[in-house]
Scaffold this active site. Sequence first.
Site, mmCIF file in Angstrom:
data_model
loop_
_atom_site.group_PDB
_atom_site.id
_atom_site.type_symbol
_atom_site.label_atom_id
_atom_site.label_comp_id
_atom_site.label_asym_id
_atom_site.label_seq_id
_atom_site.Cartn_x
_atom_site.Cartn_y
_atom_site.Cartn_z
ATOM 1 N N SER A 58 -2.499 -7.862 2.907
ATOM 2 C CA SER A 58 -2.756 -7.743 4.351
ATOM 3 C C SER A 58 -3.124 -9.103 4.927
ATOM 4 O O SER A 58 -2.754 -9.438 6.063
ATOM 5 C CB SER A 58 -3.908 -6.761 4.607
ATOM 6 O OG SER A 58 -3.585 -5.496 4.125
ATOM 7 N N ARG A 68 -1.733 -5.932 -8.506
ATOM 8 C CA ARG A 68 -0.553 -6.748 -8.203
ATOM 9 C C ARG A 68 -0.304 -7.782 -9.281
ATOM 10 O O ARG A 68 0.816 -8.020 -9.688
ATOM 11 C CB ARG A 68 -0.741 -7.468 -6.858
ATOM 12 C CG ARG A 68 -0.649 -6.553 -5.667
ATOM 13 C CD ARG A 68 -1.114 -7.239 -4.420
ATOM 14 N NE ARG A 68 -2.503 -7.664 -4.549
ATOM 15 C CZ ARG A 68 -3.233 -8.130 -3.570
ATOM 16 N NH1 ARG A 68 -2.716 -8.282 -2.386
ATOM 17 N NH2 ARG A 68 -4.489 -8.483 -3.769
ATOM 18 N N HIS A 105 0.841 -1.211 0.000
ATOM 19 C CA HIS A 105 0.000 0.000 0.000
ATOM 20 C C HIS A 105 0.874 1.259 0.000
ATOM 21 O O HIS A 105 0.580 2.236 -0.692
ATOM 22 C CB HIS A 105 -0.897 0.047 1.252
ATOM 23 C CG HIS A 105 -1.875 -1.074 1.380
ATOM 24 N ND1 HIS A 105 -1.942 -1.890 2.485
ATOM 25 C CD2 HIS A 105 -2.828 -1.512 0.530
ATOM 26 C CE1 HIS A 105 -2.905 -2.773 2.319
ATOM 27 N NE2 HIS A 105 -3.462 -2.570 1.138
ATOM 28 N N LYS A 155 -18.060 -6.852 7.223
ATOM 29 C CA LYS A 155 -16.825 -7.616 7.471
ATOM 30 C C LYS A 155 -16.312 -7.294 8.865
ATOM 31 O O LYS A 155 -16.454 -6.159 9.321
ATOM 32 C CB LYS A 155 -15.750 -7.154 6.485
ATOM 33 C CG LYS A 155 -15.580 -8.005 5.256
ATOM 34 C CD LYS A 155 -14.208 -7.689 4.679
ATOM 35 C CE LYS A 155 -14.100 -7.920 3.200
ATOM 36 N NZ LYS A 155 -12.860 -7.355 2.653
HETATM 37 O O1 PNS Z 1 -8.583 -3.084 0.179
HETATM 38 P P1 PNS Z 1 -9.793 -3.672 -0.485
HETATM 39 O O2 PNS Z 1 -10.595 -4.477 0.506
HETATM 40 O O3 PNS Z 1 -9.451 -4.435 -1.729
HETATM 41 O O4 PNS Z 1 -10.706 -2.414 -0.933
HETATM 42 C C1 PNS Z 1 -11.965 -2.625 -1.516
HETATM 43 C C2 PNS Z 1 -12.750 -1.307 -1.633
HETATM 44 C C3 PNS Z 1 -12.803 -0.573 -0.320
HETATM 45 C C4 PNS Z 1 -12.097 -0.423 -2.659
HETATM 46 C C5 PNS Z 1 -14.180 -1.689 -2.138
HETATM 47 O O5 PNS Z 1 -14.694 -2.713 -1.330
HETATM 48 C C6 PNS Z 1 -15.148 -0.515 -2.112
HETATM 49 O O6 PNS Z 1 -15.028 0.411 -2.867
HETATM 50 N N1 PNS Z 1 -16.144 -0.579 -1.200
HETATM 51 C C7 PNS Z 1 -17.116 0.463 -1.038
HETATM 52 C C8 PNS Z 1 -18.508 0.001 -1.504
HETATM 53 C C9 PNS Z 1 -18.692 0.220 -2.989
HETATM 54 O O7 PNS Z 1 -18.569 1.300 -3.509
HETATM 55 N N2 PNS Z 1 -19.037 -0.891 -3.692
HETATM 56 C C10 PNS Z 1 -19.273 -0.865 -5.109
HETATM 57 C C11 PNS Z 1 -18.006 -1.065 -5.898
HETATM 58 S S1 PNS Z 1 -18.369 -2.016 -7.322
#
Ligand code: PNS
Length: 165
Positions: free
Chosen positions: A128, A90, A17, A41
């Site tokens: 993570s 990645r 990150h 979660k």
């Molecule tokens: O670090 P991560 O868990 O890969 O991040 C995922 C994240 C936070 C980018 C994604 O879960 C997100 O944007 N969540 C917010 C809800 C949302 O907007 N969902 C629709 C996206 S298609």
Amino acid sequence: MLRAVYPGSFDPVTYGHMDIILRSCKIVDELIVGVLCNKAKIPLFSVEERVKMLEEVTKDLNNVRIVPFEGLLVDFASNMDASLVIRGLRAITDFEYELQMSQTNHKLEPNVETMFLTTSIEYSYLSSTTVKEIAAFGGDISQFVPDVVAVELRKKMSTKGECRK
Ligand code: PNS
């Protein structure tokens, strides 16, 4: 003025990150690291703990702000007046999910674009989840996360119970 959001769970922040944060903040005028507070979660670290660690590890970066968020990413980006979302890629395994997410987000909010940075090769394996697993079994995580995070991870793991036989 180009303001971008780099969203994620950051549970916890890793050198992978950090690589994206350090490179993104050179491209944009302001980078907002959006820390997801996801009620569906159960993270290892609370959103407050994740924000605090990110603040610590980015304290020398003048154009980086750490902001927690709930709900849709595009709403958060719009509320922050950010026209760009940055995500790290990645490997090919990330691509399908990231493509779907960026296309959905663009449908929801055409004014917000997603830009991908490919993770530097030395962090392409890092997540993570694996860092937490290594820490849970007492492995050395110092090469994967900043010192402050390693300390917090060790503390967290020492308060977790051992499994029963
Ligand atoms: O670090 P991560 O868990 O890969 O991040 C995922 C994240 C936070 C980018 C994604 O879960 C997100 O944007 N969540 C917010 C809800 C949302 O907007 N969902 C629709 C996206 S298609």
